[in-house]
Design a protein around this motif. Structure first.
Motif, PDB file in Angstrom:
ATOM      1  N   ALA B  17       0.840  -1.201   0.000  1.00 48.51           N
ATOM      2  CA  ALA B  17       0.000   0.000   0.000  1.00 48.51           C
ATOM      3  C   ALA B  17       0.874   1.249   0.000  1.00 48.51           C
ATOM      4  CB  ALA B  17      -0.925  -0.016   1.220  1.00 48.51           C
ATOM      5  N   VAL B  21       1.092   4.244  -2.927  1.00 45.07           N
ATOM      6  CA  VAL B  21       0.903   5.684  -2.677  1.00 45.07           C
ATOM      7  C   VAL B  21       2.055   6.472  -3.302  1.00 45.07           C
ATOM      8  CG1 VAL B  21       0.846   7.450  -0.882  1.00 45.07           C
ATOM      9  CG2 VAL B  21      -0.432   5.309  -0.578  1.00 45.07           C
ATOM     10  N   VAL B  68      -7.813   4.677  -5.293  1.00 44.31           N
ATOM     11  CA  VAL B  68      -7.854   3.695  -4.207  1.00 44.31           C
ATOM     12  C   VAL B  68      -9.142   2.879  -4.281  1.00 44.31           C
ATOM     13  CG1 VAL B  68      -7.962   3.395  -1.706  1.00 44.31           C
ATOM     14  CG2 VAL B  68      -6.327   5.007  -2.703  1.00 44.31           C
ATOM     15  N   VAL B  71      -8.884   0.370  -7.006  1.00 45.52           N
ATOM     16  CA  VAL B  71      -7.969  -0.743  -6.737  1.00 45.52           C
ATOM     17  C   VAL B  71      -8.701  -1.862  -6.008  1.00 45.52           C
ATOM     18  CG1 VAL B  71      -5.996  -1.448  -5.321  1.00 45.52           C
ATOM     19  CG2 VAL B  71      -5.800   0.547  -6.808  1.00 45.52           C
ATOM     20  N   GLN B 274       0.905   2.123 -12.458  1.00 42.81           N
ATOM     21  CA  GLN B 274       0.287   1.705 -11.197  1.00 42.81           C
ATOM     22  C   GLN B 274      -0.046   0.222 -11.201  1.00 42.81           C
ATOM     23  OE1 GLN B 274      -1.354   6.158 -10.771  1.00 42.81           O
ATOM     24  NE2 GLN B 274      -2.810   4.575 -11.256  1.00 42.81           N
TER      25      GLN B 274
END
Lengths: 336, 305
Positions: B17, B21, B68, B71, B274
């Motif tokens: 995580a 970020v 987020v 995801v 990502q």
């Protein structure tokens, strides 16, 4: 004729004959003499103890007989086992002798067992590899061996790992592994030193019982005279890499013929009736790089005279079945 | 053991995580995709229309919140450059990457374990010195140099191997050798060191006293105990092979995840960056999980405690 007299006088019957065995470690130009010429023979079914303090060469002697001295150690002399010379044999040639001929039990059972295999696997491996037995047959024999060395619910404990056993139980497993191939000579290198006294007694009884029942010979290495008495009938006392005295164990115990043996008796808390009678041996064992002109024990000996420092005593017969490496052995014997 | 594994899994997911970020914000520091995808003389209106279409007109925190949320639905958005879902672009490159890494790691172990064992069986001998020299050489040669020289000599000058692509089995040789180069040297030394210790252990001497052959002593009794450090280093290097195959991608045009990630950075293809980092992260977590399981299989003391 006593057992001891027999092995002295009829070497032809011996199971193992050690002659002038020497072990030297050469490192950085220094020669460390761990064993300085040992003569010893053991007959079939006989039990001999080697007694000595740390650094006397007793453990190295046991390992040298097994052929387990690694470089830079160098073994010379002769070890004849069942008519076959072992010194100078290659690792591959020694493989046949190890197991059914010679077997060994080590001091530290936690170190001596492989931590990643269950004890069952380790016992079964011996039978499958050395005898070519099937898994099932080896498993049954492994259970029987564990029962023989006094492990309860052996079948269940087959899949346990060494670290799940107590020290005494682990040593029993090591003994089971050593006797798995029914060796002619079992070498036990201080097998009870790492154990509690109460556990120690059980292990000694077990070794004595197995030796008696199977008829194998026993070479028991120890620093403890009381322990030696429980398993052996013949005693060899080592000092500074040499034998200083040997003979039937009870005779040595009653009438030592060497000042060192006598000093060992006096320094043993089990052999005296009062603490004030306890006499530790003063000084330290000699440096193993030293070359002696006289007696190696002279510097610590209460009886030493100038002759002891000038002339090295030979190991000689001083009474029937008794050998001593002291100029004054007869006087010592008579003093009792 | 279960508690240990779940703890390892939790900390790994927290780390992933954190990485996600950082990657999200770093990617946006490379500049606006609009300037790259629109002609140099594009009007302000066109720029705004482009940003609106792909959501880049939103404030960064809001973009992040949306990212987020997506995801958790395993939706990584569309690839700007490839015009297909970013997850598809990344996942389609993974089989090539994993296959290459698996082949390279298998060969590395097959070479390092015998070499390190032979060296440990005869310490300070000629064999030992030659093996140590070999492992030091392979561990210290720069891998990009090795790859380039390999292509130059074997492919361009001698014409023995293809320069790039994966048309035939021959085209695997240089990429696999490049990936193996450092791990094989390092692992040989790790095997040597670990085996030196276990070969002298009491249980190996005891096994020797039972009359076993040197092969049984080395490869059964000593190697199983030397396995933990070997597995640790092999696992670490395998992770490197999965995400670090950039050189192989660049020099040999190997269509793996390294190639996809490099292209994505050049193209400011945020969604693919990502998704790529996420997938590689998951792959490394799974690899560590596998290493922990192998640990437990190799050593009962870990399994039971």
């Amino acid at each position: 004729m006593t057992a001891a007299a027999k092995i002295m006088q009829q070497p032809g019957e011996a199971l193992i004959e050690i002659h002038d065995l020497t072990v030297q470690f050469r490192t950085a130009g220094r020669a460390i003499n761990a064993v300085r010429g040992i003569d010893l023979s053991i007959g079939p079914g006989e039990s001999v103890a080697i007694l000595g303090e740390s650094g006397s060469g007793k453990s190295v002697t046991g390992k040298a007989v097994m052929g387990l001295i690694n470089a830079p150690g160098k073994v010379s002399g002769s070890v004849r086992f069942a008519g076959r010379e072992l010194v100078g044999l290659s690792e591959t040639e020694l493989q046949d002798v190890r197991g059914p001929g010679l077997a060994m039990v080590f001091q530290d059972s936690l170190d001596a067992l492989n931590p990643v295999f269950s004890v069952g696997e380790q016992i079964m491996e011996i039978l499958m590899v050395r005898l070519g037995w099937s898994r099932e047959k080896s498993r049954a024999e492994a259970i029987s061996l564990m029962q023989q060395v006094g492990i309860d619910s052996a079948e269940k404990r087959l899949s346990s790992y060494p670290h799940q056993f107590s020290g005494g139980m682990r040593q029993r497993i090591c003994i089971a592994m050593a006797i798995a191939l029914k060796p002619q000579l079992l070498i036990a290198d201080e097998p009870t030193t790492a154990l509690d006294v109460t556990v120690q007694a059980g292990i000694l009884k077990l070794i004595a019982k197995l030796q008696r029942e199977s008829g194998m010979a026993l070479l028991f290495v120890t620093h403890d005279l009381a322990v030696a008495r429980q398993v052996a009938s013949y005693l060899v006392v080592m000092y500074a890499g040499r034998i200083v005295e040997r003979g039937p164990i009870d005779a040595l115990y009653a009438r030592p013929a060497h000042p060192y043996t006598r000093a060992l008796l006096n320094s043993n808390p089990g052999s005296v009736s009062h603490w004030s009678q306890l006499h530790p041996i003063s000084g330290n064992p000699p440096d193993k790089t030293m070359v002696f002109t006289g007696c190696a024990f002279a510097d610590r000996c209460p009886r030493a005279v100038s002759r002891c420092r000038a002339e090295a005593p030979a190991l000689r017969q001083v009474a029937p079945g008794r050998d001593s490496r002291c100029h004054f052995a007869e006087e010592l014997l008579d003093a009792h | 053991m279960l508690k240990f594994l779940s703890l390892r899994l939790t900390t790994s997911l927290i780390a992933l995580a954190g990485v996600m970020v950082i990657v999200f914000f770093l990617a946006r520091l490379t500049g606006s995709p609009a300037t790259l995808y629109l002609p140099a003389d594009a009007s302000v209106e066109m720029m705004e229309a482009f940003n609106r279409q792909f959501g880049y007109d939103q404030p960064i925190p809001q973009q992040f919140a949306q990212f987020v949320g997506n995801v958790f639905r395993l939706d990584f958005g569309q690839s700007l450059y490839q015009q297909r879902p970013a997850a598809v672009a990344v996942l389609s490159a993974m089989p090539q990457t994993i296959l290459l890494a698996a082949v390279a790691m298998a060969l590395t172990l097959l070479a390092a374990i015998p070499l390190g064992t032979v060296a440990a069986l005869h310490p300070h001998s000629v064999q030992d010195r030659l093996i140590t020299l070999f492992s030091l050489l392979t561990a210290s040669i720069p891998d990009f140099w090795f790859a380039l020289v390999g292509v130059l000599v074997l492919s361009v000058n001698l014409g023995l191997l293809p320069t790039s692509g994966q048309a035939s089995l021959l085209s695997w040789i240089l990429p696999v050798a490049t990936l193996m180069l450092h791990p094989v040297g390092v692992l040989t030394q790790v095997v040597r060191g670990a085996m030196l210790e276990t070969l002298n252990a009491g249980y190996v001497q005891n096994a020797r006293a039972r009359g076993y052959s040197w092969k049984r002593l080395a490869f059964r009794h000593a190697l199983r105990n030397a396995a933990l450090p070997i597995i640790t280093v092999a696992g670490d290097r395998a992770g490197g092979m999965v995400n670090g195959a950039v050189i192989v991608s660049a020099v040999f045009a190997w269509p793996g995840i390294g190639q996809v990630l490099v292209d994505a950075v050049y193209n400011r293809d945020f969604a693919v960056i990502q998704a790529g980092v996420f997938v590689v992260g998951i792959a490394v977590i799974l690899l560590n999980f596998l290493v922990d399981l192998i640990y437990a299989a190799a050593d009962p003391r870990i399994r039971i405690s």
